[in-house]
Design an enzyme around this catalytic site. Sequence first.
Site, short mmCIF file in Angstrom:
data_model
loop_
_atom_site.label_atom_id
_atom_site.label_comp_id
_atom_site.label_asym_id
_atom_site.label_seq_id
_atom_site.Cartn_x
_atom_site.Cartn_y
_atom_site.Cartn_z
N CYS A 1 0.84 -1.20 0.00
CA CYS A 1 0.00 0.00 0.00
C CYS A 1 0.87 1.25 0.00
CB CYS A 1 -0.88 0.00 1.25
SG CYS A 1 -1.84 -1.50 1.39
N ARG B 1 3.14 1.80 -7.23
CA ARG B 1 3.16 0.64 -6.33
C ARG B 1 1.99 -0.30 -6.58
NH1 ARG B 1 6.22 2.09 -1.50
NH2 ARG B 1 4.95 0.74 -0.19
N TRP C 1 -3.49 -1.96 -1.65
CA TRP C 1 -3.38 -3.20 -2.42
C TRP C 1 -4.02 -4.26 -1.52
CZ3 TRP C 1 -1.87 -4.88 -7.18
CH2 TRP C 1 -1.66 -6.24 -7.35
N ASN D 1 -0.46 -0.06 6.31
CA ASN D 1 0.15 -0.97 5.35
C ASN D 1 0.65 -2.16 6.15
OD1 ASN D 1 1.36 -2.17 3.19
ND2 ASN D 1 3.09 -0.75 3.03
N GLY D 2 0.44 -3.38 5.64
CA GLY D 2 0.94 -4.57 6.34
C GLY D 2 -0.18 -5.49 6.75
N GLU E 1 12.80 -22.83 -14.15
CA GLU E 1 12.58 -21.40 -13.87
C GLU E 1 13.81 -20.59 -14.23
OE1 GLU E 1 10.16 -19.62 -13.42
OE2 GLU E 1 10.92 -17.75 -12.56
N LYS F 1 13.74 -17.54 -16.96
CA LYS F 1 14.20 -16.18 -16.64
C LYS F 1 15.22 -15.70 -17.67
CE LYS F 1 11.77 -14.69 -13.41
NZ LYS F 1 10.72 -15.54 -13.98
N GLU G 1 13.46 -15.09 -21.12
CA GLU G 1 12.57 -13.94 -21.23
C GLU G 1 13.30 -12.62 -21.00
OE1 GLU G 1 9.34 -13.73 -18.45
OE2 GLU G 1 10.48 -14.64 -16.83
N HIS H 1 20.35 -38.75 -22.12
CA HIS H 1 19.41 -39.36 -23.09
C HIS H 1 19.22 -38.46 -24.30
CE1 HIS H 1 18.54 -42.51 -20.24
NE2 HIS H 1 18.40 -41.58 -19.30
N LYS I 1 2.77 -8.46 -18.85
CA LYS I 1 2.78 -8.88 -17.45
C LYS I 1 1.68 -9.90 -17.18
CE LYS I 1 3.97 -9.11 -13.20
NZ LYS I 1 5.17 -9.94 -12.88
C1 AGP Z 1 7.19 -15.12 -15.48
O1 AGP Z 1 8.47 -14.49 -15.35
C2 AGP Z 1 6.54 -14.78 -16.78
N1 AGP Z 1 6.38 -13.37 -16.86
C3 AGP Z 1 5.29 -15.59 -17.09
O2 AGP Z 1 5.74 -16.89 -17.37
C4 AGP Z 1 4.20 -15.70 -16.00
O3 AGP Z 1 4.68 -16.45 -14.92
C5 AGP Z 1 3.01 -16.43 -16.63
O4 AGP Z 1 2.51 -15.66 -17.70
C6 AGP Z 1 1.87 -16.70 -15.63
O5 AGP Z 1 1.38 -15.49 -15.16
P1 AGP Z 1 0.37 -15.52 -13.87
O6 AGP Z 1 1.15 -16.05 -12.71
O7 AGP Z 1 -0.06 -14.10 -13.68
O8 AGP Z 1 -0.76 -16.44 -14.23
#
Ligand code: AGP
Length: 611
Positions: A2, A27, A77, A103-104, A484, A488, A491, A507, A606
Amino acid sequence: MCGIVGYVGEQPALDVVLEGLRRLEYRGYDSAGVAVLDPSGGGALTVVRRAGKLANLEAALAGRDISGTLGIGHTRWATHGAPTDRNAHPHVDCTGAIAIVHNGTIENFAELREGLEMRGHELTSDTDTEAVAHLIEERYAGDLPAAVRSVCAELDGSFVLVVTHREQPDLVVGARRNLPLVVGIGDGENFLASDVTAFIAHTREARALDQDQVVELRRSGVRVTDLDGAEVEGETFHVDWDTAAAEKAGYDYFMLKEIQEQPAAVSETIGGRIGADGRLRLDELSISDEDVRGFEKVFIVACGSSYHSGLVGKYAIERWCRLSVEVEMGSEFRYRDPVLDRHTLVIAVSQSGETADTLEAVRHARQQRAWVMAITNTVGSSIARESDAVFYTRGGPEIAVASTKAVMTQLSAVYLVGLYLAQVRGTRDSDEVRSHFHDLATIPALITEVLSRMDGTRKLARDLSGEERVLFLGRHIGYPMALEGALKLKELAYVSAEGMPAGEIKHGPIALIDKGTPVVVLATRHALQPKLVTNIQEIRARGARTIVVATDGDESVTPYADHLIRLPDTKSLLSPMLTLVPLQVFAAEFAMARGLDVDQPRNLAKSVTVE
Ligand code: AGP
């Protein structure tokens, strides 16, 4: 997280507070509100709050004559309670004389609320904050700072509180524990805010409050005390940042800031989950024990990084609950026509709560009469609203497209859900559940320790930033983090990166190994670690440049590691929460070394709200 603003001075408080809230919009929030004290005319304390964006609040304020030079404001938030007018801050006490923003998370607010209602207080919102306003009302006898100090001593959890009282036209009181609150020191005016962005247009002289400190803000100056009321000295500092830098707390990118926020995000997410009886409490789930005991199968459905969190959840739930778990990508789930019924639990993991692939999986699961539990960071999101039960992570808004603290809080969530299911189903007794929870509770400090060790990883990433292919290997619980780490790097740096089970490399993928091929191996302490050492030897013999993530003191990997990234020890099942950090730092530094924008990678959004 928040946004909070407090002001006392000579300027129109409403203007100063609204401007401060606008500067804190970055934020992320889903409701907003202000309280302004007009000492003329009997000291009216005017409170206006609205769900939605500041535009809604400004529309509600339009045409109203709200004067006064003392005010507080808030952008919320949502964590406790949906983003509605009723739950927006500021909250007031029974008399309307006290206004508070917060906030919290007040971890013991349920008990506090019960006590207040038994003593005749009427609380109208779903928030933990409102209870604090009524507690201050009970303690107030003309000395607002003393009342705030007394109440803070009774609160568990994390908080930033900013409070006004109709009888105090020259005083705003603030208090903090675990979350930031900074004072802006002006000439004849003073400010409070969640971060300096809110007031650097007025003053660049600031002072950060320390743990369990209470600040008295007056036009004439600022006084800071501890919870006992003893005055404490503190350093002021000059803010050199411009507004853009201030929003990122001085970091070049939101992603770098959000990586650093992970200890607090985990603390927020796991906080308050152990009740006074020592049992794990996930009250918000509202699934009956009988239904939990009736589950015969679990699906975890998610996309991207959230899918990787789900893979970790599989290990935890199968280990603790002895329930079969399948993890499926949202985009695949319904098209495979999975076998679902009332004895199936489908867990949908989604930071945004709006990912179309996952949302459609939720809808399909409900049509098939399966139970659906959402794990999401966004209160009131579509996936939250369309699920039977919701576990809200409390990571705060995640601005960067590449998910970091949200993934970390998702990991916390899948562990907590696994422990909760085990507790209800009796596959783990309460002592075991408490023990595992306490192991989880050590993670925030361990993440902080890992973050303090990342200089070598940053240098390594810069040195390798010319590479076009990087492999990531892990076994068992390490495999999801290998995926993961690869995602990272893909992307953020647009590099061909692949994560795979270490046992799988021979394999076929081992053909990818050429002289100098960088391979990141997640080899922290684990029963299978000796097999990982063999895998490292295999790839090194073929020329790989091995970057080994290993536990402090484990020398078994040293002879085969071209680069070592050392992590503190933890339970192997929780190790993803530590191995995740160097993977994030590595990918971000690698991309920055290439001159790329790590907050807004090309081609990405996002939240992927299209299938
Ligand atoms: C993660 O770094 C990516 N931006 C992407 O894979 C993301 O995790 C995926 O689109 C799922 O998003 P969500 O958690 O909002 O469902």
